[in-house]
Design a protein around this motif. Structure first.
Motif, PDB file in Angstrom:
ATOM      1  N   HIS A 140     -61.300 -46.110 -17.070  1.00 48.03           N
ATOM      2  CA  HIS A 140     -61.670 -44.974 -17.917  1.00 48.03           C
ATOM      3  C   HIS A 140     -61.252 -43.656 -17.272  1.00 48.03           C
ATOM      4  N   GLN A 141     -61.511 -43.500 -15.965  1.00 47.00           N
ATOM      5  CA  GLN A 141     -61.129 -42.283 -15.261  1.00 47.00           C
ATOM      6  C   GLN A 141     -59.608 -42.138 -15.207  1.00 47.00           C
ATOM      7  N   ILE A 142     -58.923 -43.243 -14.975  1.00 47.28           N
ATOM      8  CA  ILE A 142     -57.462 -43.208 -14.898  1.00 47.28           C
ATOM      9  C   ILE A 142     -56.860 -42.842 -16.247  1.00 47.28           C
ATOM     10  N   GLN A 143     -57.336 -43.476 -17.292  1.00 50.01           N
ATOM     11  CA  GLN A 143     -56.821 -43.191 -18.631  1.00 50.01           C
ATOM     12  C   GLN A 143     -57.061 -41.736 -19.014  1.00 50.01           C
ATOM     13  N   ASP A 144     -58.231 -41.217 -18.679  1.00 50.81           N
ATOM     14  CA  ASP A 144     -58.545 -39.821 -18.984  1.00 50.81           C
ATOM     15  C   ASP A 144     -57.598 -38.869 -18.264  1.00 50.81           C
ATOM     16  N   ALA A 145     -57.216 -39.220 -17.029  1.00 59.57           N
ATOM     17  CA  ALA A 145     -56.298 -38.370 -16.272  1.00 59.57           C
ATOM     18  C   ALA A 145     -54.876 -38.439 -16.815  1.00 59.57           C
ATOM     19  N   LEU A 146     -54.466 -39.596 -17.307  1.00 57.98           N
ATOM     20  CA  LEU A 146     -53.100 -39.794 -17.783  1.00 57.98           C
ATOM     21  C   LEU A 146     -52.845 -39.150 -19.141  1.00 57.98           C
ATOM     22  N   ARG A 237     -58.007 -35.491 -13.568  1.00 58.69           N
ATOM     23  CA  ARG A 237     -57.073 -34.766 -14.427  1.00 58.69           C
ATOM     24  C   ARG A 237     -56.646 -33.450 -13.786  1.00 58.69           C
ATOM     25  N   TRP A 238     -55.325 -33.221 -13.772  1.00 52.79           N
ATOM     26  CA  TRP A 238     -54.814 -31.937 -13.321  1.00 52.79           C
ATOM     27  C   TRP A 238     -55.163 -30.865 -14.345  1.00 52.79           C
ATOM     28  N   LEU A 239     -55.356 -29.642 -13.883  1.00 49.35           N
ATOM     29  CA  LEU A 239     -55.498 -28.535 -14.811  1.00 49.35           C
ATOM     30  C   LEU A 239     -54.162 -28.305 -15.505  1.00 49.35           C
ATOM     31  N   GLN A 240     -54.203 -27.792 -16.703  1.00 48.06           N
ATOM     32  CA  GLN A 240     -52.980 -27.601 -17.469  1.00 48.06           C
ATOM     33  C   GLN A 240     -52.198 -26.375 -17.013  1.00 48.06           C
ATOM     34  N   GLU A 241     -52.886 -25.400 -16.439  1.00 49.69           N
ATOM     35  CA  GLU A 241     -52.213 -24.173 -16.037  1.00 49.69           C
ATOM     36  C   GLU A 241     -51.261 -24.422 -14.863  1.00 49.69           C
ATOM     37  N   GLU A 242     -50.174 -23.669 -14.843  1.00 52.19           N
ATOM     38  CA  GLU A 242     -49.255 -23.729 -13.712  1.00 52.19           C
ATOM     39  C   GLU A 242     -49.727 -22.742 -12.650  1.00 52.19           C
TER      40      GLU A 242
END
Length: 373
Positions: A140-146, A237-242
């Motif tokens: 679940h954690q992996i899928q959420d991050a991907l 999950r990485w943040l979306q901002e660069e």
């Protein structure tokens, strides 16, 4: 000009097989917009290869009528190319030549439009309990991050194992864990990846720093690896901002002594290392305010990797390829990225240290990684 009424379904088939472009070799002009104004308009024409009249271009007494409505005998063309093949070019461009043009154009379109965007990734985990902290490496954690950038190939990640050392087995622990990691990587990934349909790896790790560097050298930049970082929020999950980080390079005044590289990103550790290595040539990568939660963006990790590449090359030249003593206080993704950009033939051998708080609170040699001959 043809007088044959071509059914709509045949016209549609010709259009989509040609992708709305002129099928004359080398033209490929889009036939759904004006070439000058770019206004949307229909400028396509349907050109018979074997004319629908025996007296027409490339006409045939028997085939003209039989093939008049056959989509295999009709090319999608711009007016210019259509006029040319039926007039000045009618002798040069025979039926066989035009059939070959049509087939190659439509084969190319079919091949290009069949390409799927590769968004699949094999989830790989490598983790150990650190103190009382157990990393959540659940699907679940992996899928959420991907998602939504990538999709997991399987709902069971590839597990590379991982254990935490105890006070009484320092040397034995590192030897055993390196052997296990090498075996599992080879058995579960490296020996099989050439046969995988999707070769991208999504890597989720939480383990001692020296082992993370070792893992990075195994899953190096020859492979497509997306490295993830555990966030304080609890997810991966990485943040979306660069986000960009200005990495600071501190160089020694003299480079002829034993080369030491200190990575002070999570905590400032350079003074401790200098105290125990007073005569070494100490290099350091740090940031304005080292803290364990600074790494929030893939861009920061990418920037770190590029800094490491350049600095390793500089240290290798300055130290005449003597072993580099490495001390790390970094987020786990940075430790992996360090290993991934280290070049086994071009850079110094590595001697990687870890802080042994269970014994005497000093940095002790954990893993040595040699060059490849």
């Amino acid at each position: 000009m043809s007088n044959t009424h071509i059914p709509k379904d045949v016209l549609h088939e010709i259009w989509w097989k040609a992708a709305g472009r002129c099928e004359f070799k080398g033209c490929n002009k889009p036939l759904y917009k004006h070439g000058v104004t770019l206004d949307k308009c229909k400028i396509s024409e349907y050109a018979h290869i074997i004319a629908d009249s025996e007296n027409g271009p490339r006409g045939d007494k028997e085939l003209s009528k039989a093939l008049a409505k056959d989509p295999k005998n009709i090319m999608l063309m711009c007016p210019e190319c259509h006029k040319y093949i039926d007039n000045e070019g009618k002798d040069k461009y025979t039926a066989d030549v035009l059939f070959d043009m049509k087939k190659k154009h439509e084969d190319r379109i079919a091949r290009l439009t069949s390409l799927c965007e590769d968004l699949q990734a094999h989830a790989v985990t490598y983790g150990a309990k650190i103190g009382n902290h157990q990393p959540d490496l659940s699907f679940h954690q992996i899928q959420d991050a991907l998602l939504p950038n990538f999709y997991p190939v399987n709902d069971i990640p590839i597990d590379l194992g991982g254990n935490w050392p105890t006070a009484k087995e320092w040397d034995e622990y590192w030897k055993r864990e390196v052997e296990n990691l090498e075996y599992n990587c080879k058995d579960k990934i490296l020996d099989k990846i050439d046969r995988w349909e999707y070769k991208r790896i999504a890597l989720f790790s939480f383990a001692p720093m020296p082992l993370l560097v070792k893992l990075g050298t195994l899953l190096n930049n020859k492979h497509e690896v997306e490295v993830f970082q555990k966030q304080r929020s609890g997810g991966w999950r990485w943040l979306q901002e660069e986000i960009h980080t200005d990495y600071i390079i501190n160089r020694p005044k003299y480079t002829q002594s034993v080369p030491v590289l200190v990575l002070s990103l999570s905590f400032p550790i350079a003074e401790r290392i200098k105290k125990h290595n007073p005569n070494a040539s100490i290099w350091e990568i740090t940031i304005d305010t080292p803290n364990p939660d600074f790494l929030k963006s893939k861009q920061q990790l990418y920037d770190f990797g590029r800094q490491v590449e350049r600095l390793l090359d500089e240290i290798t030249k300055a130290s005449n390829n003597h072993p580099l003593h490495l001390y790390l206080s970094v987020p786990v993704a940075c430790a992996i990225e360090f290993g991934r950009v280290w070049m086994q033939k071009a850079n110094c051998p590595l001697k990687i240290y870890d802080l042994d708080k269970q014994v005497d609170n000093i940095d002790r040699l954990a893993i040595t990684i040699e060059n490849k001959e």
